[in-house]
Design an enzyme around this catalytic site. Structure first.
Site, short mmCIF file in Angstrom:
data_model
loop_
_atom_site.label_atom_id
_atom_site.label_comp_id
_atom_site.label_asym_id
_atom_site.label_seq_id
_atom_site.Cartn_x
_atom_site.Cartn_y
_atom_site.Cartn_z
N ASP B 10 29.91 38.42 54.30
CA ASP B 10 29.45 38.91 55.75
C ASP B 10 28.41 37.97 56.34
OD1 ASP B 10 28.98 40.59 57.78
OD2 ASP B 10 27.24 41.66 56.80
N ASP B 12 25.88 38.75 59.40
CA ASP B 12 25.00 39.29 59.81
C ASP B 12 24.11 40.34 58.90
OD1 ASP B 12 25.53 38.31 62.65
OD2 ASP B 12 26.95 40.11 62.97
#
Lengths: 183, 183
Positions: B10, B12
């Site tokens: 991922d 963020d």
């Protein structure tokens, strides 16, 4: 209750008629009359390798991808399939990063019944998780881990693949038959 | 030869320190002094639901996502892991479509050793195919079909998850240990 199966669907040459727009611009710019039929079994860059960079440049724009025509019957068939399957859009946007916003807006305009959380903008479709992938690219179908379905396009005319469909009505038949034979 | 496993990562709160930038803008705009610690176990919108739309508006921009700081040790560890694993970046960019070009450029700037064909901009990570997913979101980890690894962030402080790591050095240890125990 049966678990819903998922179908990932490519955009270019499956939902969006990229080739027609590519030829329209190419023919106008270079004063040619190339047709889709002329590109049976190949891509434009095979015949004009010296123009490959210029072709990429005029295609890798917001404007090019925003205005592509929708391929016949794709909207009605996907709307119907969505009643029985989870539909994802899986497009190799990373090959043309300037296409991303245009592809997002194009999907919202022409397929407003699909949820953006089911859009997947990727490169290699080996990274896409779904039961089925409908795609015109043999490389992508081979990279994908589930059941592939080759969608006919001039460039793949001579390619053999286990499941190959000529249009969206054939896609509809393929998936609706699966539902009938299961019950 | 062992088959290389794949790790989806991922962006963020795992690669990019989104929360710090969010707080910097929020505090300046609304004259507050909220710290990361104040947001233990929750998100900013929990305390300011009436500002949720405005927060989304200032975050869903090219500028916001283009300038996020890189989370400590992520670059060196991913570079090392790439020698043994196939690395994919899987980010829920569809929640903030204006972030897409910025995320693409940000990855190329800060992780130039990763190939864009391995970027996956999606919504629901159930559509991502990989052996592992490193993510701060419990929802995304639950949607993913492979082995999830929760990356600590203030908002998930009180969430229990099978494998939870506090930083990139712990990610390194987790995956390097797997290699050692196999051989």
């Amino acid at each position: 209750m049966l678990l819903r199966k998922s179908i990932a669907i490519d955009m270019d040459q499956v939902l969006a008629d990229l080739l027609q727009s590519e030829l329209d611009i190419f023919n106008k710019r270079y004063n040619k009359q190339i047709t889709k039929q002329d590109l049976t079994g190949k891509v434009l860059e095979d015949d004009y390798p010296e123009l490959a960079n210029e072709i990429y440049e005029f295609m890798n724009t917001y404007e090019f991808f925003r205005d592509l025509p929708v391929i016949e019957h794709s909207q009605e068939v996907i709307k119907e399939l969505q009643e029985h399957y989870d539909i994802y859009i899986a497009t190799a946007a990373m090959f043309a990063p300037n296409s991303m916003i245009a592809k997002y807006e194009w999907l919202q305009e022409h397929f407003p019944f699909l949820h953006p959380h089911h859009f997947v903008f990727c490169g290699d479709k080996g990274a896409v998780h779904a039961d089925y992938l409908i795609d015109d690219s043999l490389n992508q179908l081979e990279s994908f881990q589930g059941q592939g379905i080759m969608f006919s396009a001039p460039h793949n005319e001579y390619e053999n693949y286990g499941v190959k469909v000529t249009d969206w009505l054939a896609v509809r038949d393929y998936f609706m038959e699966k539902l009938t034979t299961k019950s």
